[in-house]
Write a protein that holds these residues in place. Structure first.
Motif, PDB file in Angstrom:
ATOM      1  N   MET A 110       0.842  -1.179   0.000  1.00 45.14           N
ATOM      2  CA  MET A 110       0.000   0.000   0.000  1.00 45.14           C
ATOM      3  C   MET A 110       0.888   1.243   0.000  1.00 45.14           C
ATOM      4  SD  MET A 110      -3.051  -1.049   2.639  1.00 45.14           S
ATOM      5  CE  MET A 110      -4.138   0.229   2.118  1.00 45.14           C
ATOM      6  N   THR A 111       0.461   2.214  -0.764  1.00 39.57           N
ATOM      7  CA  THR A 111       1.213   3.460  -0.835  1.00 39.57           C
ATOM      8  C   THR A 111       0.648   4.473   0.157  1.00 39.57           C
ATOM      9  OG1 THR A 111      -0.207   4.379  -2.535  1.00 39.57           O
ATOM     10  CG2 THR A 111       1.680   3.056  -3.276  1.00 39.57           C
ATOM     11  N   ILE A 112       1.355   5.589   0.280  1.00 40.68           N
ATOM     12  CA  ILE A 112       0.886   6.629   1.194  1.00 40.68           C
ATOM     13  C   ILE A 112      -0.450   7.208   0.722  1.00 40.68           C
ATOM     14  CG2 ILE A 112       2.180   8.470   0.078  1.00 40.68           C
ATOM     15  CD1 ILE A 112       2.614   9.652   2.898  1.00 40.68           C
ATOM     16  N   GLY A 113      -0.675   7.167  -0.584  1.00 38.16           N
ATOM     17  CA  GLY A 113      -1.938   7.663  -1.114  1.00 38.16           C
ATOM     18  C   GLY A 113      -3.133   6.877  -0.605  1.00 38.16           C
ATOM     19  N   HIS A 114      -2.965   5.574  -0.502  1.00 36.66           N
ATOM     20  CA  HIS A 114      -4.056   4.747   0.025  1.00 36.66           C
ATOM     21  C   HIS A 114      -4.391   5.125   1.465  1.00 36.66           C
ATOM     22  CE1 HIS A 114      -2.543   2.056  -3.248  1.00 36.66           C
ATOM     23  NE2 HIS A 114      -3.848   2.008  -3.477  1.00 36.66           N
ATOM     24  N   PHE A 115      -3.345   5.323   2.258  1.00 39.73           N
ATOM     25  CA  PHE A 115      -3.582   5.697   3.659  1.00 39.73           C
ATOM     26  C   PHE A 115      -4.219   7.079   3.759  1.00 39.73           C
ATOM     27  CE2 PHE A 115      -0.129   2.585   4.186  1.00 39.73           C
ATOM     28  CZ  PHE A 115      -0.776   1.710   5.036  1.00 39.73           C
ATOM     29  N   LEU A 116      -3.798   7.995   2.897  1.00 37.52           N
ATOM     30  CA  LEU A 116      -4.377   9.339   2.952  1.00 37.52           C
ATOM     31  C   LEU A 116      -5.832   9.343   2.494  1.00 37.52           C
ATOM     32  CD1 LEU A 116      -1.390  11.526   1.760  1.00 37.52           C
ATOM     33  CD2 LEU A 116      -2.200  11.116   4.080  1.00 37.52           C
ATOM     34  N   VAL A 117      -6.145   8.525   1.499  1.00 39.29           N
ATOM     35  CA  VAL A 117      -7.549   8.417   1.070  1.00 39.29           C
ATOM     36  C   VAL A 117      -8.387   7.830   2.195  1.00 39.29           C
ATOM     37  CG1 VAL A 117      -9.094   7.208  -0.517  1.00 39.29           C
ATOM     38  CG2 VAL A 117      -7.041   8.329  -1.388  1.00 39.29           C
ATOM     39  N   LEU A 118      -7.872   6.763   2.837  1.00 42.07           N
ATOM     40  CA  LEU A 118      -8.594   6.181   3.973  1.00 42.07           C
ATOM     41  C   LEU A 118      -8.779   7.208   5.081  1.00 42.07           C
ATOM     42  CD1 LEU A 118      -9.779   3.744   5.506  1.00 42.07           C
ATOM     43  CD2 LEU A 118      -7.451   3.281   6.307  1.00 42.07           C
ATOM     44  N   SER A 119      -7.733   7.969   5.358  1.00 42.31           N
ATOM     45  CA  SER A 119      -7.819   8.998   6.387  1.00 42.31           C
ATOM     46  C   SER A 119      -8.851  10.057   6.027  1.00 42.31           C
ATOM     47  CB  SER A 119      -6.449   9.637   6.581  1.00 42.31           C
ATOM     48  OG  SER A 119      -6.520  10.688   7.497  1.00 42.31           O
ATOM     49  N   ALA A 120      -8.849  10.474   4.775  1.00 46.63           N
ATOM     50  CA  ALA A 120      -9.810  11.497   4.345  1.00 46.63           C
ATOM     51  C   ALA A 120     -11.242  10.980   4.422  1.00 46.63           C
ATOM     52  CB  ALA A 120      -9.487  11.956   2.926  1.00 46.63           C
TER      53      ALA A 120
END
Length: 99
Positions: A1-11
């Motif tokens: 998983m990339t940082i983008g996936h975590f940021l989307v989940l966070s958002a």
């Protein structure tokens, strides 16, 4: 998983928390929504810390967890006290706390 996936989940989690705070009137649901927003911030902090290889994000996450625990303890005590007196925890009808 990339940082983008975590940021989307966070958002997404943060957005769900905002909707919960703005749309619901039950104090317990509002508190749970705030906890959801704090956890979304933790996910973003940890994702950035992992991306940059820095431990500062982890330290901030621990601070956020401590603040969330304190908020839950104090907030739940207030909600229980209000429920014992009024038999409801609707935030629109709790005008006694304004004065």
């Amino acid at each position: 998983m990339t940082i983008g996936h975590f940021l989307v989940l966070s958002a997404v989690l943060f957005g769900i928390g905002i909707v919960g705070v703005l749309m619901r009137r039950n104090a317990l649901i509002v508190m749970m929504s705030i906890e959801l927003m704090l956890n979304a911030a933790n996910i973003a902090l940890i994702a950035f810390a992992r991306q940059h290889g820095d431990m500062a994000g982890h330290a901030f996450a621990f601070v956020v967890i401590a603040v969330a625990a304190a908020e839950a303890a104090v907030g739940l005590a207030i909600v229980v006290a209000v429920f014992r007196n009024r038999r409801q925890v609707n935030v629109d009808e709790l005008t006694a706390l304004r004065h």
